[in-house]
Structure formats: C-alpha cells, structure tokens
Design an enzyme around this catalytic site. Structure first.
Site, PDB file in Angstrom:
ATOM      1  N   GLU A  55      -0.532  -7.124  11.858  1.00 53.25           N
ATOM      2  CA  GLU A  55       0.533  -7.381  10.880  1.00 53.25           C
ATOM      3  C   GLU A  55       1.397  -8.575  11.266  1.00 53.25           C
ATOM      4  OE1 GLU A  55       0.962  -2.791   9.192  1.00 53.25           O
ATOM      5  OE2 GLU A  55       2.535  -3.618  10.477  1.00 53.25           O
ATOM      6  N   GLU A 104      -5.116   0.042   6.367  1.00 52.93           N
ATOM      7  CA  GLU A 104      -4.117   1.077   6.648  1.00 52.93           C
ATOM      8  C   GLU A 104      -3.450   1.501   5.350  1.00 52.93           C
ATOM      9  OE1 GLU A 104      -0.971   0.345   9.424  1.00 52.93           O
ATOM     10  OE2 GLU A 104      -2.268  -0.739  10.817  1.00 52.93           O
TER      11      GLU A 104
END
Length: 673
Positions: free
Chosen positions: A153, A312
């Site tokens: 991320e 995710e």
C-alpha cells in the site's frame, strides 16, 4: 517476459494475507487443513516479516519461511510472497534514524507503526534491495511461488517526507524535469510574491510557511513524492525480474478515492505486471456497494481493461474507522462477487486468521476469533465453493458502456490551498456522477483525459480542474467525431503547472463547449438556487454558480434565482457529428439523472428501466463465452431480463426469460451462443 497472471494458478484466486509468524507452528497444520476445507488457492505471505527474516544486520533466518512455503505447497495453496520493505526492523532505524520521515512541520516520525519511511533515504534503499535480493535468490524457483508482492500500500499512511535528504533529491528531480532554474521559475510563476530563485540549491520542499505555499511548487512536490515511491518499487521489481524471471510482480493499490489520494495510479498501472487492489467499505452513510463498484471499475481501468486481482478486502467489519459495523449475512459474498463481475480474477482478504494482538486485532478475518462455529467461517467456505464454480470466467473482460475521465494530478491540484470554494470537492463530484450512471445501470470505464475515447458513446467529466491543451484537443476531436461529452463546472481551468490558461475560462474547453465563463460565483453554506427548463421543469442546486456566456451553445436550463438569475445553467453545443454538454452548478441526484438522461439520448444509450434500483447487471466476455452477473443489493427478490438463455453457474440451473435473483444474492449466467 514475466507472466501477467499468478504463476501456476488454474482457478480463481481465493484466500488472504497469511501471517503465521503471529502463531506457534503447532497452529500451522490446523491452518492448512482449514484452508483446504475453505477452498483457498492463494495466500499472501511475509509482507511484514523483515524483522524475523533479518533479525540483525546481514544475519538471516529463513528456516520458518522455508517450512511454511513447503507446507503450503504440499497442501495445494500457492503463494503471493511479499518483500517486507514496508516495515524495516527497529535495528535499521536505530542505525539510520534519518530514514524516518519528517513532516512539513519539521517533526520526525518514530518507529512503532508501519510505513514510516523516507523514500529518498539511500540506506533504506540499500537495505530494501538487500532483503529483496535474498528472498529472490532463495525462493525464486520455489514451486509454491505464484506472485511477488512488493512493499504494501504505497502512499498509506505516509507518501511525502520533507527532510534535508528529500530536499536534495527534489532538486535533482527538478533538474531532470525542467533542466534549468529559469524553467522552474517560469513553471512555478515565482515572480509572484518575489519567490524567484537563482540556483536550484536554493529550493526546499514546500515546508510549513506563514501562509499559502506556492501551489505550483506544492503540486510538483506531490509528483516528486509519488515518483520517488515508484523509483523504489521499480528497484525491487527489477531485482525480482532478474533473479526470478517469469514470475509476475505486483504491489497492492488502493484505487478507491475514499482510501488513497497521494498516488497517481495511471502511472503505477504501467509499472506492475498484474494490477492488484485493496478495497474496504467506508461507513459514512453512503451506499457502500456503489463505492465498491466504483473502486472495481477504477482498478480495471488502471489495468487497461485487463483482468486484475482483489488482493485485500474484509470478511466483515474493520478496525480503523470511528464505527466499524459488521457486514450483513451474505454481504461478504455479494461484495466479493461484485469485484469479480467488474474484472477481478478472484477475491482475497485481510487476513486469514484474526490476530490476537496488535493494532488490527478487531479487524475481521476469514478465520475469526470464534473459530469455525461462526457465521463468517460458514460464509467463507460457501464463497470458496462459489468461486470454484466460476473458474471458467478466468481471462474474460468486463464490458463497459461509458467512460468517466479522472486524473489524480488534477485532484492534487484542486485540493491545494485558496480555491474559490472549499465546498467544491472533486471526489464528491466523481462519486455523484458515478452514482448517477450506476443508477442508470451503465457500466463505467475510467479514462485518462488524453486516452483514446473513440469506443465510448458517452464521456463524462465530473471534475477536471487541471487540463492540458492536449487533453482539450482530445475531447474536441472526440465530439467532432460523434461522441457525446458531459462536463461539470470548474474544469479546464489550469495547465499542468497550475497556471490559469490564457483567455477566458474554461481554457481548452471553450471551443468544444461553445461558451466562456466570465466569473465563478460560489454559494455560501446553506444557499441554494433553482434551475428551470422547458415546460416549467425545475431542479435544485447548491455550492457553485457561474456567469456563462454561450458562444454557439444552446441554453437548456436557466438559473431562476440568485446572482446568476436568467443566465445559462446547463448548455448543449453541437460540434461536428457530436454534442457537448456543460453544467455550471452542483446538481443533486435528480438533476444529474435528468442531465444524463438528456445526454444519453444524444449518445443513443437506451435506458434500463426494466431493472430495479440497486440491482447490478454486468457482463464479462472472452474466449470461454459471455457471462452475465446479476447482483441484488436489495432486501427483495428481483427479476432480471435475459436477452438470451443460459446456464446459471452457481446453482447449475437453466435460465431464460427473466432471471430470478433472490434478495441479497448473486447469479452468474453463462449465456448460450
């Protein structure tokens, strides 16, 4: 060339982040047994494990990871192996405290969370390259390896550092980008407020200043920070390509506008072998399934329309919002399959087993604290079976009806200080226009303003404050060649350096829209205006109005009150074979629906009045066939018309005429022919 799909994966991906280092090895056997029961095909491993893999400088412990990868391989699960460079060990920071990032206020952040990284720091880059090299050398040919997962991320929670190291790096970036200090002065307009530089060495990052910082400098620093993170990604990617050829490399994006605003994903999408995304529902009173669909469409668009992978999301509630409600029964599967409908090649979660310790111990997981005698676990097993039944859709592509233009750099520029109204929010307009298109049952591709738009009958521009001249020419050619364009206010205002285009607003859009804007007239909080059309139709608007002067455009709706009363509010301009619409105020949902209805007629887009609200219908098509996904987000059973009959893959039943979709359920039909 590396693959663009996970190596050796023959089914849709299903699984999640697996963090077995949080548990004694005696638990691992139970984990893999339950993974087989749930139908897990892919797990992400090692993302936060640098401190365990390299417990002291140059000393490595791979034994536990050797045993883990062998165990997963023996049990049929493939591995998305992380380079753990998002969380350097504490020993690294104690040796190199300058690798911790510094805020614009001059505060150096501390170790103890995650992603506390100055991406310009040479010691960090060396250490990251070292651990990545060791992992690639050891596991590049491991039979379980399907995918490399670099970092985690990027841009969250820190993207930019303002330390002296970054200052030097920024100056080098400026030298590469502009060549000379005079070119920087010209681009930044430093004649204003006497900010002129005579040497690049005089330039610092846009740290805290007494009042508004130079906006062009601030915009370039956002570009620099994004490019610096991308440099580090490329460094790791290239090591992995060299030492593990053929294995695709990714990093998990966060494309939802609700989740990350510091990364230019158009640029990042060109760097990864496979686009992957993390998505979490934002509980802010909005229809969360619309944000989910939007994020999936945006991710697919960053992938250039190719299949991508949801790396995710959550089985139920998360832990980091002020309030974290559980997902309703059936919602986990519905969310997952919506991503699949819109191009994902599976559905993975954070995480496999719910943590007992740490900041995310209340974040839901595939295997909850309550174990297998829980609703979440039963739904996980059911979802695994559903994804297995949908395996034949792999490689197919989602079909879109319309395009929405979006540019992260324009968003950055619009969000800088001292704009005409803080109530005008680019994300809000993007959400609002997307929701209006969603409610008209149109599937959306997102596109860069300079992309080829010729295949779309309708293109919507919800907020494009920053627009290059090339983008303006692109939109003009699109309309001249028969396209229908809808543009919202405060678009086409500045160039790539945040300088107002010469002449009247809206700069490069003047010709295609057939108008000029004399002046903006934002409204105060609580103020509203009425706009009226033919036969007494009336709509409400707020936040923004403009003094619009038609120069070839026809007035469709007119301001009925306020300072702009009697002036055009919505216009339509015929240009070549197409039409361009302009809306100069913030319309609500009813107004946007009416606007898109009129523009849709120009674009010859037939309305889908036969579909209930909040029932999605999306198609994926490829060599294996054409598949219709019907997703019912409502509490009532729905009927979806089928143009041709087919076989419903989740139940095995034949479907013809009108497909029954139970409340909260998903149906997927392989269409005949």
């Amino acid at each position: 060339m590396p693959e663009t799909t996970p190596t050796g994966l023959t089914r849709l991906a299903f699984g999640g982040d697996y963090n077995p280092e949080q548990w004694p090895e005696s638990v691992w056997q139970e984990d893999v047994r339950l993974m087989r029961e749930a139908g897990v095909t892919l797990v992400s491993v090692g993302i936060f494990s640098w401190a365990l893999l390299e417990p002291s400088p140059g000393v490595y412990d791979f034994g536990w990871l050797d045993r883990l990868l062998d165990l997963l391989h023996e049990n049929g699960a493939r591995v998305d192996l992380g380079t753990p460079t998002v969380c350097p060990p504490v020993w690294f920071y104690r040796a190199h405290p300058e690798a911790l990032p510094v805020t614009a206020d001059g505060v150096r952040l501390e170790f103890g969370s995650r992603a506390a990284i100055c991406h310009s720091n040479a010691d960090y880059r060396t250490a990251a390259a070292g651990i990545t090299t060791k992992l690639a050398e050891r596991y590049g040919d491991h039979p379980a390896l399907a995918l490399w997962h670099v970092h985690n991320e990027y841009g969250v929670p820190v993207s930019a550092c303002y330390c002296d190291t970054c200052a030097g790096h920024f100056r080098r970036w400026l030298a590469t980008t502009y060549g000379t200090v005079d070119a920087v002065n010209e681009a930044w307009g430093t004649a204003f407020w006497g900010q002129r530089y005579t040497d690049l060495d005089q330039i610092n990052p846009p740290r805290r200043t007494p009042t508004a910082v130079n906006p062009s400098q601030a915009l370039d620093y956002k570009r620099f920070a994004d490019a610096t993170m991308r440099e580090n990604f490329r460094m790791e990617r290239d090591i992995l390509h060299r030492l593990a050829p053929g294995v695709p490399v990714t990093t998990n994006f966060m494309t939802a506008l609700s989740q990350c605003d510091s990364v230019d994903y158009w640029a990042w999408g060109r760097e990864v072998d496979l686009v992957t995304n993390d998505h979490y529902l934002i509980t802010d009173g909005r229809r969360t399934h619309v944000n989910l669909a939007m994020a999936a469409d945006l991710t697919r668009s960053v992938a250039g329309g190719a299949p991508w992978l949801l790396l995710e999301h959550s089985t139920s509630g998360v832990n980091w919002q002020p309030r974290n409600p559980a997902k309703a029964p059936g919602q986990m599967a519905r969310n997952s399959l919506t991503h699949v409908a819109r191009g994902s090649e599976g559905a993975l979660f954070f995480q496999w087993r719910q943590s007992r310790r740490g900041a995310e111990k209340f974040h839901s997981a595939m295997l909850p604290h309550g174990g297998t005698d829980t609703r979440v676990w039963r739904e996980v097993v059911e979802l695994g079976a559903s994804l297995d039944a949908l395996g034949e859709i792999r490689g197919t592509r989602t079909e879109a009806d319309v395009a929405v233009l979006w540019d992260w750099q324009s968003w950055w520029a619009q969000n800088l200080e001292w704009r005409p109204s803080e109530d005008h929010d680019a994300r809000e307009r993007a959400d609002a226009f997307y929701e209006a298109l969603y409610d008209r049952h149109l599937t959306v591709d997102f596109a860069h303003p300079q992309a080829d738009l010729s295949r779309y009958p309708l293109v919507v521009v919800p907020a494009l404050y920053l627009m290059t001249k090339a983008a303006g020419r692109n939109l003009k050619a699109y309309v001249e060649n028969g396209g229908t364009l809808v543009v919202s206010y405060f678009s086409g205002i500045v160039d790539e350096h945040d300088a107002v285009h010469e002449g009247a607003y809206p700069g490069p859009l003047r010709d295609v829209l057939g108008l000029t804007v004399e002046e903006f007239s934002p409204l105060l909080p609580g103020e509203r205006v009425r706009v009226t059309g033919p036969e007494g139709s009336e709509l409400d608007a707020d936040v923004w109005t403009e003094f619009v002067v038609p120069r070839g455009a026809d007035t469709i709706l007119t301001y009925a009150d306020g300072m702009t009363a009697g002036r055009p509010a919505v216009t339509r301009h015929r240009l070549g074979e197409g039409t361009a619409w302009y809306v100069s105020t913030r319309l609500g949902a009813d107004g946007l629906d009416a606007l898109l209805g009129m523009a849709g007629e120009d674009a010859r887009l037939a309305p889908r009045a036969d579909l209930p609200r909040d029932v999605e219908v999306v198609r994926r098509t490829g060599e294996s066939g054409s598949y219709l996904f019907a997703v019912n987000h409502t509490g009532s059973d729905a009927k979806v018309p089928l143009e041709v009959p087919g076989t419903e893959l989740l139940t095995g039943e034949r479907a013809a005429g009108r497909l029954a979709v139970p409340a909260g359920a998903v149906r997927v039909v392989r269409l005949d022919g």
